[in-house]
Design an enzyme around this catalytic site. Structure first.
Site, short mmCIF file in Angstrom:
data_model
loop_
_atom_site.label_atom_id
_atom_site.label_comp_id
_atom_site.label_asym_id
_atom_site.label_seq_id
_atom_site.Cartn_x
_atom_site.Cartn_y
_atom_site.Cartn_z
N HIS A 285 65.54 44.13 47.87
CA HIS A 285 65.95 44.44 47.29
C HIS A 285 65.34 46.33 47.47
CE1 HIS A 285 61.35 44.04 46.82
NE2 HIS A 285 61.00 45.93 46.62
N ASP B 59 65.35 36.81 48.39
CA ASP B 59 65.00 38.29 48.57
C ASP B 59 64.81 39.24 49.68
OD1 ASP B 59 64.45 41.50 47.45
OD2 ASP B 59 62.59 41.03 46.93
N SER C 6 56.58 46.81 49.67
CA SER C 6 57.82 45.37 49.70
C SER C 6 58.93 45.24 51.71
CB SER C 6 59.34 45.84 49.45
OG SER C 6 58.38 45.63 47.44
#
Length: 273
Positions: free
Chosen positions: A116, A146, A222
């Protein structure tokens, strides 16, 4: 009156016998030598049995090998070892600019990050620990996990791939490194809170088989590495859970196990950016 005969020479032809003298006493000269030899042997034997055993050399026990204790590295030592493998990821796209973290996982400079972070990006750049900046492209991706794999167009003078590991248990200590809230290479510690967890994915699907941990992570974390107590990368940070709209960390973070992340990173071929 008779006169006793006077002593004088025996008449011719007559033998005289002198009274016998007692035989001289014999002394056994060999006995002292034998006794001395026996004493010497017994003394030597006794020294060997008792005297020598009292010496420091004989009394010292023989050394036996023993395993040395293994001391796990400190958080500071782990950070020093892994920080050169961590990269900052920046993207531009239709929705503006975004940022995240990545980690070098191979000597060919392959970088794992969260999908993402680079989704719909028109351009991607990575900045290495020494400040080297390079454009990067997505070479593989798996939105259902992801995870994306990046390949930089340039390399730092010294490339340091991270050590990869696994085998976590609930309660194990973990360390997260990432650019949370724009603060590069922020390091936090915690424990594994659960395994085989599920969480909502960025594409609407459910991410499965995740590591749940409580080391603090926030926006920008992330794609960063989750490290075990030995300093090896055990997962890639992909999500956090907050039931409010604040979107900040409240103690529940998730990472894709490194084995699954590597498999996903070799999966679907990403578009050339």
């Amino acid at each position: 009156m008779s006169v006793p005969p006077r002593p004088g020479p025996a008449p011719a032809g007559e033998r005289t016998t002198a009274p016998a003298e007692p035989a001289p006493h014999r002394t056994f000269a060999w006995r002292p030598a034998v006794i001395a030899l026996a004493v010497l042997v017994l003394t030597a034997f006794g020294f060997y049995q008792w005297g020598a055993a009292d010496s420091p050399e004989a009394a010292a026990p023989a050394p036996t090998p023993s395993a040395s204790a293994t001391v796990p590295p400190t958080t500071a030592e782990i950070y020093q070892a892994v920080a050169p493998s961590v990269v900052s990821v920046a993207t531009t796209g239709t929705d503006g600019e975004a940022s995240g973290t990545g980690v070098v996982v191979n000597a060919d400079a392959s970088i794992l990050t969260a999908w993402h972070v680079v989704r719909d990006a028109k351009s991607i750049s990575v900045t290495f620990a020494d400040g080297t900046k390079a454009a990067a492209t997505v070479i593989a991706q798996d939105p259902t996990m992801d995870i994306a794999m990046l390949r930089p167009d340039g390399l730092p003078q010294v490339l340091v791939p991270a050590v990869l590991g696994g085998g976590l248990s609930v309660g194990d200590e973990v360390i997260a490194i990432g650019d949370q809230l724009g603060l590069t290479r922020t390091t936090t510690t915690g424990v594994v809170s659960g395994l085989q967890r599920s969480a909502p994915g960025p594409d609407g699907s459910a991410l499965k088989g995740l590591i749940q941990f409580d080391a603090a992570v926030n926006h920008g974390s992330s794609g960063g590495p989750l490290l075990g107590a030995g300093g090896a990368v055990v997962g890639i940070v992909v999500a956090l859970v907050n039931p409010t709209k604040a979107g900040t960390f409240i103690g529940v973070g998730f990472a894709v196990p490194i084995g699954s992340a590597l498999s996903a990173g070799r999966g679907e071929r990403g578009p050339q950016q």
